[in-house]
Design a protein around this motif. Structure first.
Motif, PDB file in Angstrom:
ATOM      1  N   MET A   1      61.111  43.356  19.456  1.00 53.33           N
ATOM      2  CA  MET A   1      60.223  44.223  20.310  1.00 53.33           C
ATOM      3  C   MET A   1      61.162  44.938  21.258  1.00 53.33           C
ATOM      4  N   ASN A   2      60.750  46.178  21.293  1.00 55.50           N
ATOM      5  CA  ASN A   2      61.498  47.001  22.673  1.00 55.50           C
ATOM      6  C   ASN A   2      60.810  46.629  23.924  1.00 55.50           C
ATOM      7  N   VAL A   3      61.318  47.323  24.934  1.00 57.99           N
ATOM      8  CA  VAL A   3      60.876  46.825  26.266  1.00 57.99           C
ATOM      9  C   VAL A   3      59.335  47.457  26.464  1.00 57.99           C
ATOM     10  N   TYR A   4      59.133  48.393  25.823  1.00 56.84           N
ATOM     11  CA  TYR A   4      57.423  48.858  25.865  1.00 56.84           C
ATOM     12  C   TYR A   4      56.603  47.849  25.152  1.00 56.84           C
ATOM     13  N   GLU A   5      57.016  47.593  23.975  1.00 59.21           N
ATOM     14  CA  GLU A   5      56.194  46.370  23.306  1.00 59.21           C
ATOM     15  C   GLU A   5      56.014  45.140  23.840  1.00 59.21           C
ATOM     16  N   LYS A   6      57.237  44.884  24.553  1.00 53.30           N
ATOM     17  CA  LYS A   6      57.011  43.362  25.498  1.00 53.30           C
ATOM     18  C   LYS A   6      56.126  43.535  26.613  1.00 53.30           C
ATOM     19  N   LEU A   7      56.192  44.783  27.372  1.00 50.70           N
ATOM     20  CA  LEU A   7      55.415  44.926  28.644  1.00 50.70           C
ATOM     21  C   LEU A   7      53.995  45.112  27.929  1.00 50.70           C
ATOM     22  N   GLN A   8      53.715  45.687  26.889  1.00 56.39           N
ATOM     23  CA  GLN A   8      52.335  45.886  26.309  1.00 56.39           C
ATOM     24  C   GLN A   8      51.630  44.241  26.017  1.00 56.39           C
ATOM     25  N   HIS A   9      52.463  43.418  25.407  1.00 52.85           N
ATOM     26  CA  HIS A   9      52.221  42.236  24.837  1.00 52.85           C
ATOM     27  C   HIS A   9      51.768  41.327  26.339  1.00 52.85           C
ATOM     28  N   VAL A  10      52.536  41.647  27.486  1.00 53.39           N
ATOM     29  CA  VAL A  10      52.220  40.951  28.666  1.00 53.39           C
ATOM     30  C   VAL A  10      50.865  41.337  29.244  1.00 53.39           C
ATOM     31  N   GLN A  11      50.814  42.808  29.349  1.00 53.58           N
ATOM     32  CA  GLN A  11      49.535  43.488  29.888  1.00 53.58           C
ATOM     33  C   GLN A  11      48.616  43.004  29.033  1.00 53.58           C
ATOM     34  N   SER A  12      48.504  42.862  27.809  1.00 56.31           N
ATOM     35  CA  SER A  12      47.113  42.486  27.062  1.00 56.31           C
ATOM     36  C   SER A  12      46.909  41.109  27.294  1.00 56.31           C
ATOM     37  N   GLY A  13      47.815  40.199  27.510  1.00 54.20           N
ATOM     38  CA  GLY A  13      47.648  38.778  27.562  1.00 54.20           C
ATOM     39  C   GLY A  13      47.303  38.097  29.016  1.00 54.20           C
ATOM     40  N   LEU A  14      47.790  39.000  29.898  1.00 52.13           N
ATOM     41  CA  LEU A  14      47.565  38.645  31.188  1.00 52.13           C
ATOM     42  C   LEU A  14      46.329  38.332  31.892  1.00 52.13           C
ATOM     43  N   LYS A  15      45.931  37.264  32.271  1.00 51.62           N
ATOM     44  CA  LYS A  15      44.673  36.839  32.896  1.00 51.62           C
ATOM     45  C   LYS A  15      44.835  36.348  34.217  1.00 51.62           C
ATOM     46  N   ALA A  16      44.597  37.225  35.277  1.00 60.02           N
ATOM     47  CA  ALA A  16      44.843  37.029  36.651  1.00 60.02           C
ATOM     48  C   ALA A  16      43.437  36.940  37.447  1.00 60.02           C
ATOM     49  N   PRO A  17      42.525  35.941  37.254  1.00 63.34           N
ATOM     50  CA  PRO A  17      41.205  36.088  37.727  1.00 63.34           C
ATOM     51  C   PRO A  17      41.180  36.081  39.357  1.00 63.34           C
ATOM     52  N   LYS A  18      40.015  36.641  39.898  1.00 69.97           N
ATOM     53  CA  LYS A  18      40.261  36.753  41.547  1.00 69.97           C
ATOM     54  C   LYS A  18      39.511  35.281  41.960  1.00 69.97           C
ATOM     55  N   ASN A  19      40.557  34.475  42.192  1.00 71.34           N
ATOM     56  CA  ASN A  19      40.274  33.099  42.818  1.00 71.34           C
ATOM     57  C   ASN A  19      40.085  32.687  44.312  1.00 71.34           C
ATOM     58  N   GLN A  20      40.718  33.752  44.919  1.00 71.13           N
ATOM     59  CA  GLN A  20      40.713  33.952  46.388  1.00 71.13           C
ATOM     60  C   GLN A  20      39.486  34.459  46.968  1.00 71.13           C
ATOM     61  N   TYR A  21      39.045  33.815  47.921  1.00 70.74           N
ATOM     62  CA  TYR A  21      37.621  34.342  48.669  1.00 70.74           C
ATOM     63  C   TYR A  21      38.001  34.669  50.305  1.00 70.74           C
ATOM     64  N   ASN A  22      37.531  36.108  50.299  1.00 72.91           N
ATOM     65  CA  ASN A  22      37.705  36.544  51.659  1.00 72.91           C
ATOM     66  C   ASN A  22      36.296  36.373  52.491  1.00 72.91           C
ATOM     67  N   LYS A  23      36.142  35.466  53.420  1.00 68.20           N
ATOM     68  CA  LYS A  23      34.997  35.199  54.192  1.00 68.20           C
ATOM     69  C   LYS A  23      34.440  36.283  55.145  1.00 68.20           C
ATOM     70  N   PHE A  24      35.715  37.035  55.494  1.00 67.39           N
ATOM     71  CA  PHE A  24      35.286  37.980  56.581  1.00 67.39           C
ATOM     72  C   PHE A  24      34.711  39.149  55.778  1.00 67.39           C
ATOM     73  N   GLY A  25      35.258  39.651  54.786  1.00 68.91           N
ATOM     74  CA  GLY A  25      34.779  40.789  53.902  1.00 68.91           C
ATOM     75  C   GLY A  25      33.618  40.437  52.896  1.00 68.91           C
ATOM     76  N   ASN A  26      33.616  38.961  52.674  1.00 64.41           N
ATOM     77  CA  ASN A  26      32.614  38.562  51.488  1.00 64.41           C
ATOM     78  C   ASN A  26      32.884  38.983  50.408  1.00 64.41           C
ATOM     79  N   TYR A  27      33.918  38.923  49.732  1.00 70.23           N
ATOM     80  CA  TYR A  27      34.330  39.152  48.462  1.00 70.23           C
ATOM     81  C   TYR A  27      35.490  38.586  47.756  1.00 70.23           C
ATOM     82  N   TYR A  28      35.724  38.143  46.582  1.00 66.81           N
ATOM     83  CA  TYR A  28      36.684  37.672  45.931  1.00 66.81           C
ATOM     84  C   TYR A  28      37.757  38.526  45.468  1.00 66.81           C
ATOM     85  N   TYR A  29      39.131  38.106  45.482  1.00 68.12           N
ATOM     86  CA  TYR A  29      40.252  38.902  45.310  1.00 68.12           C
ATOM     87  C   TYR A  29      41.348  38.079  44.682  1.00 68.12           C
ATOM     88  N   ARG A  30      42.424  38.736  43.945  1.00 69.11           N
ATOM     89  CA  ARG A  30      43.524  37.998  43.750  1.00 69.11           C
ATOM     90  C   ARG A  30      44.716  38.615  44.554  1.00 69.11           C
TER      91      ARG A  30
END
Length: 236
Positions: free
Chosen positions: A1-30
């Motif tokens: 794979m070239n660099v773009y194909e590798k980046l595409q693989h990471v982009q497609s598989g990356l899962k980073a859910p918003k597990n952080q919680y801001n009590k002041f703003g009342n929203y979840y974030y990563r």
């Protein structure tokens, strides 16, 4: 794979859910660390590395943190990178100066990673109503650019959040200040020998004079002018 194909693989598989919680703003974030941790196993799969850093730059009359997220192919040495800007708050309640800079750095780095890995924070601090003190955080300038092997800019500055990363009490559609005009003029003069002309800038934004430029156009323009500086440094 070239660099773009590798980046595409990471982009497609990356899962980073918003597990952080801001009590002041009342929203979840990563945060920046959440994205980096989620990327590590995928980077190992494609034999790539992620390098994230930042630096302090002056745009107009204010200092910004410019963060860069660089995807490096460990086999070929090719890179793809994305940059993002964030402005420090002049006064952040409950934080000393080092904490303000640190939080701004993390904020800019997160958006550099967002652009690199195609992550869309549809409900994040940029979209909070800060007028009544809700969801406050360091302002994002919204300028990002993707580069390949540090040579050619392939991305264009993206849209910013509502009045994020602007001089105080100014919005995207307001006209530039005298200080902003001066900063553009000085850079155009500096790089005039490299073919940069004010006429090109005026034509680019369909304006008759630099004073007609609005803040959004100014930020976009400064992002493009940074390329001349980077090319100059690369030739030293």
């Amino acid at each position: 794979m070239n660099v773009y194909e590798k980046l595409q693989h990471v982009q497609s598989g990356l899962k980073a859910p918003k597990n952080q919680y801001n009590k002041f703003g009342n929203y979840y974030y990563r945060n920046c660390e959440d994205i980096q941790e989620a990327a590590k196993p995928l980077l190992q799969e494609v034999k790539a590395a992620l390098v994230v850093g930042d630096e302090l730059v002056m745009i107009g009359d204010r200092y910004y943190i410019r963060a860069t997220a660089r995807f490096v192919d460990c086999e070929s040495g090719e890179t793809v990178e994305n940059t993002a800007y964030a402005r420090e708050e002049q006064d952040k309640k409950g934080m000393d100066a080092s904490q303000v800079t640190g939080s701004t750095s993390s904020y800019a780095r997160k958006y550099a990673l967002n652009g690199l890995f195609c992550i869309d924070d549809v409900k994040d601090a940029d979209n909070q109503d800060n007028t009544s003190g809700k969801g406050q955080t360091a302002g994002r300038s919204g300028k990002t650019g993707t580069k390949t092997s540090g040579k050619q800019e392939t991305g264009k500055p993206g849209g910013a959040g509502p009045a994020a990363g602007l001089p105080e009490n100014r919005t995207e559609t307001e006209k530039v200040t005298p200080a902003m005009i001066k900063s553009v003029q000085s850079l155009v003069e500096k790089y005039s020998t490299k073919g940069l002309k004010m006429e090109k800038i005026l034509k680019m934004y369909s304006i008759r004079g630099i004073a007609e430029m609005d803040v959004s156009q100014y930020k976009d323009c400064m992002g493009k002018l940074e390329l001349y500086k980077e090319k100059e440094l690369g030739n030293e």
